[in-house]
Design an enzyme around this catalytic site. Sequence first.
Site, PDB file in Angstrom:
ATOM      1  N   LYS A   9       0.828  -1.202   0.000  1.00  0.00           N
ATOM      2  CA  LYS A   9       0.000   0.000   0.000  1.00  0.00           C
ATOM      3  C   LYS A   9       0.870   1.263   0.000  1.00  0.00           C
ATOM      4  O   LYS A   9       2.082   1.189   0.218  1.00  0.00           O
ATOM      5  CB  LYS A   9      -0.919  -0.029   1.222  1.00  0.00           C
ATOM      6  CG  LYS A   9      -1.891  -1.207   1.211  1.00  0.00           C
ATOM      7  CD  LYS A   9      -2.716  -1.226   2.486  1.00  0.00           C
ATOM      8  CE  LYS A   9      -3.633  -2.422   2.549  1.00  0.00           C
ATOM      9  NZ  LYS A   9      -4.436  -2.426   3.786  1.00  0.00           N
ATOM     10  N   TYR A  49     -12.253  -3.037  -3.318  1.00  0.00           N
ATOM     11  CA  TYR A  49     -12.855  -3.009  -1.984  1.00  0.00           C
ATOM     12  C   TYR A  49     -14.380  -3.092  -2.029  1.00  0.00           C
ATOM     13  O   TYR A  49     -15.049  -2.759  -1.049  1.00  0.00           O
ATOM     14  CB  TYR A  49     -12.434  -1.737  -1.241  1.00  0.00           C
ATOM     15  CG  TYR A  49     -10.990  -1.733  -0.805  1.00  0.00           C
ATOM     16  CD1 TYR A  49     -10.491  -2.723   0.041  1.00  0.00           C
ATOM     17  CD2 TYR A  49     -10.118  -0.737  -1.222  1.00  0.00           C
ATOM     18  CE1 TYR A  49      -9.169  -2.720   0.444  1.00  0.00           C
ATOM     19  CE2 TYR A  49      -8.792  -0.722  -0.815  1.00  0.00           C
ATOM     20  CZ  TYR A  49      -8.324  -1.715   0.018  1.00  0.00           C
ATOM     21  OH  TYR A  49      -7.016  -1.704   0.425  1.00  0.00           O
ATOM     22  N   ASN A 112      -1.576  -0.198   7.361  1.00  0.00           N
ATOM     23  CA  ASN A 112      -1.041  -1.526   7.692  1.00  0.00           C
ATOM     24  C   ASN A 112      -0.180  -2.141   6.588  1.00  0.00           C
ATOM     25  O   ASN A 112      -0.020  -3.343   6.506  1.00  0.00           O
ATOM     26  CB  ASN A 112      -2.148  -2.468   8.159  1.00  0.00           C
ATOM     27  CG  ASN A 112      -3.175  -2.773   7.096  1.00  0.00           C
ATOM     28  OD1 ASN A 112      -3.035  -2.392   5.939  1.00  0.00           O
ATOM     29  ND2 ASN A 112      -4.222  -3.478   7.493  1.00  0.00           N
ATOM     30  N   HIS A 115      -1.608  -5.540   1.538  1.00  0.00           N
ATOM     31  CA  HIS A 115      -2.843  -6.319   1.372  1.00  0.00           C
ATOM     32  C   HIS A 115      -2.462  -7.682   0.826  1.00  0.00           C
ATOM     33  O   HIS A 115      -1.570  -7.796  -0.015  1.00  0.00           O
ATOM     34  CB  HIS A 115      -3.790  -5.643   0.373  1.00  0.00           C
ATOM     35  CG  HIS A 115      -4.871  -6.561  -0.097  1.00  0.00           C
ATOM     36  ND1 HIS A 115      -6.020  -6.791   0.627  1.00  0.00           N
ATOM     37  CD2 HIS A 115      -4.948  -7.357  -1.194  1.00  0.00           C
ATOM     38  CE1 HIS A 115      -6.768  -7.675  -0.017  1.00  0.00           C
ATOM     39  NE2 HIS A 115      -6.140  -8.033  -1.126  1.00  0.00           N
ATOM     40  N   GLU A 126      -8.849 -10.960  -7.490  1.00  0.00           N
ATOM     41  CA  GLU A 126      -7.939  -9.819  -7.388  1.00  0.00           C
ATOM     42  C   GLU A 126      -6.848  -9.861  -8.455  1.00  0.00           C
ATOM     43  O   GLU A 126      -6.508  -8.822  -9.033  1.00  0.00           O
ATOM     44  CB  GLU A 126      -7.343  -9.766  -5.980  1.00  0.00           C
ATOM     45  CG  GLU A 126      -8.394  -9.410  -4.940  1.00  0.00           C
ATOM     46  CD  GLU A 126      -7.955  -9.583  -3.501  1.00  0.00           C
ATOM     47  OE1 GLU A 126      -8.702  -9.144  -2.615  1.00  0.00           O
ATOM     48  OE2 GLU A 126      -6.866 -10.160  -3.248  1.00  0.00           O
TER      49      GLU A 126
END
Length: 150
Positions: A9, A49, A112, A115, A126
């Site tokens: 990310k 998402y 975080n 992913h 994905e």
Amino acid sequence: MERTFLAIKPDGVQRGLVGTIIQRFEQKGYTLVGLKLMRVSRELAEQHYGEHKDKPFFPGLVNFITSGPVVAMVWEGRGVIANARKLIGATNPLNAEPGTLRGDFAVDVGRNVIHGSDSPENAEREINLWFQTQELVPWEPALTSWVYEM
């Protein structure tokens, strides 16, 4: 061979963690078959998402993933989906074990670092969302026989 999708990310990219993250997966013995640095469009973010679209945190997820460059990857290997999740650690870094990527490099759930697909179905979805077939390069590293019992 099983495949999974991982995305470093914007916080992971900005903090210079790309090489460290790739190294962890290479050292585990997994094979990188797709890699690209990209800016995520709002459309792609909303598709990625989509399962969270009715949740209050959805706009924040979309805004964050589109806020800077992302490194999208496809990794291949036996048990790569489950093992990637173990290497990544708990979604909330405060619950992530030391030695995991989130345990070592993240503090806040909204930052975080990475992913990872959580199931074979999501991995396939994905990968198809983020990569075209011709962007994936199947190959066998010379060390395969040293990683897997044949």
